[in-house]
Design a protein around this motif. Structure first.
Motif, PDB file in Angstrom:
ATOM      1  N   GLN A 129      38.702 -31.587 -26.677  1.00  0.00           N
ATOM      2  CA  GLN A 129      38.395 -30.432 -27.522  1.00  0.00           C
ATOM      3  C   GLN A 129      38.350 -29.122 -26.756  1.00  0.00           C
ATOM      4  OE1 GLN A 129      35.452 -30.550 -30.802  1.00  0.00           O
ATOM      5  NE2 GLN A 129      34.988 -32.603 -30.081  1.00  0.00           N
TER       6      GLN A 129
ATOM      7  N   VAL B  21      31.002 -33.455 -37.589  1.00  0.00           N
ATOM      8  CA  VAL B  21      32.109 -33.908 -36.748  1.00  0.00           C
ATOM      9  C   VAL B  21      32.430 -35.351 -37.094  1.00  0.00           C
ATOM     10  CG1 VAL B  21      31.624 -32.337 -34.827  1.00  0.00           C
ATOM     11  CG2 VAL B  21      30.527 -34.579 -34.889  1.00  0.00           C
TER      12      VAL B  21
ATOM     13  N   GLN C 203      40.963 -26.402 -26.968  1.00  0.00           N
ATOM     14  CA  GLN C 203      41.000 -25.490 -28.111  1.00  0.00           C
ATOM     15  C   GLN C 203      39.921 -24.414 -28.028  1.00  0.00           C
ATOM     16  OE1 GLN C 203      40.751 -27.933 -31.617  1.00  0.00           O
ATOM     17  NE2 GLN C 203      42.301 -29.358 -30.900  1.00  0.00           N
ATOM     18  N   THR C 204      39.187 -24.407 -26.915  1.00  0.00           N
ATOM     19  CA  THR C 204      38.107 -23.439 -26.738  1.00  0.00           C
ATOM     20  C   THR C 204      38.617 -22.244 -25.952  1.00  0.00           C
ATOM     21  OG1 THR C 204      36.491 -25.242 -26.721  1.00  0.00           O
ATOM     22  CG2 THR C 204      35.769 -23.115 -25.867  1.00  0.00           C
TER      23      THR C 204
ATOM     24  N   ARG D  98      36.092 -34.930 -33.363  1.00  0.00           N
ATOM     25  CA  ARG D  98      36.756 -33.706 -33.818  1.00  0.00           C
ATOM     26  C   ARG D  98      35.878 -33.042 -34.874  1.00  0.00           C
ATOM     27  NH1 ARG D  98      38.983 -38.227 -35.791  1.00  0.00           N
ATOM     28  NH2 ARG D  98      39.196 -38.458 -38.049  1.00  0.00           N
TER      29      ARG D  98
END
Length: 310
Positions: free
Chosen positions: A41, A241, A44-45, A116
């Protein structure tokens, strides 16, 4: 890829890469299997400002690249494949099925497949991810100093993070589709007592608006069908999530949402199978504790390997 390893690490996010680093340094016969690009993840930060050792912050991409490079310096063995299933019935030999037609076995397994964030799937959400749309208040709150932001959700996480956001934002709107919150009463009390928080009841986000600089507002529709524009510079989508448990055997105990249950040493109910990172059932999901759990998981895996020698 060989047909057998002493250790297989499944997933290449912060937990998996840290487990891989420890395995490579320990010279354990291993492979890390990742179905896509390593990083998880955090890829995507946009910016990570709270990871120790980087006082100026760095992008999620840069952090994942540094983690990967660190592990590769000790000869991390990483392969790209999709795990479609597993057989954990043999205590001393776990079987993983890859890409539907291959299989690989191991003596011990660490599952780090992550989770996710749930999306609200409205126009503008994907377009403005990391440019005003966030899925973690504690991660990104400092970027919204003296700005107006919206939190979408009504559970504990949404309300708790809305309260946290008030330390930085000038105004926090909590948008909830019902007329009462799902959060526990004590959490609600903290939010109701905060004069920076305003509630938008019986409403849902229909789209997210923005320009080249990022988010400028959200379009809302209430239960009567009336539409309005709420001007904000950030949107925190906090509606839960979901675990990435595709291919994971259902003999591993999990909570009602599908997150794996582990003990303090990251061991699951299946001997020789550990789990670390966001795939685990827990309250806090941050890069720092995922990495720590990855280290613990590898040390537990090593202890298991030592216990079954001979």
């Amino acid at each position: 890829m060989k047909e057998h390893y002493n250790l297989i690490i499944l997933g290449g996010g912060p937990a998996g890469l840290t487990a891989g680093l420890y395995a490579a340094r320990a010279r354990i016969d291993h492979v890390l299997i990742e179905k896509g690009a390593p990083g998880g993840q955090i890829m995507q930060t946009d910016w990570i400002d709270n990871y120790p050792g980087f006082p100026d912050g760095l992008s999620g991409f840069d952090l994942s690249e540094k983690m990967l490079a660190h592990a590769k310096r000790f000869d991390l063995n990483i392969e790209t494949a999709f795990v479609s299933g597993m057989d954990l019935s043999n205590e001393k030999e776990k079987v993983l099925f890859l890409d539907g037609d291959r299989k690989v076995t191991c003596k011990t397994l660490i599952i780090c497949t992550g989770a996710r964030p749930n999306m609200i799937n409205v126009p503008g959400e994907k377009e403005f991810q990391a440019r005003g749309v966030s899925y973690c208040g504690t991660c990104d709150a400092p970027f919204y100093r003296n700005m107006k932001v919206a939190v979408v959700g009504g559970g504990n996480t949404a309300v708790e993070e809305a309260v946290y956001l008030t330390k930085f934002a000038s105004k926090v709107y909590i948008i909830h589709r019902r007329d009462e919150l799902r959060a526990t009463k004590i959490v609600q009390e903290h939010a109701f007592a905060n004069d920076k928080i305003e509630f938008v009841w019986n409403s849902q986000v229909s789209s997210i608006e923005g320009d080249d600089n990022g988010v400028t507002g959200v379009n809302l529709k209430n239960k009567n069908g009336e539409e309005s524009l709420l001007k904000v510079e950030g949107v925190f989508v906090l509606v839960g999530v979901s675990p990435n448990h595709e291919g994971i055997s259902d003999v591993i105990e999990s909570d009602k949402w599908g997150f794996l249950q582990v003990d303090t040493e990251t061991r699951t109910n299946i001997p020789g199978v550990m789990a670390a990172g966001d795939i685990c059932s827990k309250r806090v999901r941050q890069v720092i504790n995922a990495a720590g759990e990855g280290a613990v998981a590898m040390l537990s895996a090593e202890a298991w390997l030592n216990s079954i020698k001979g």
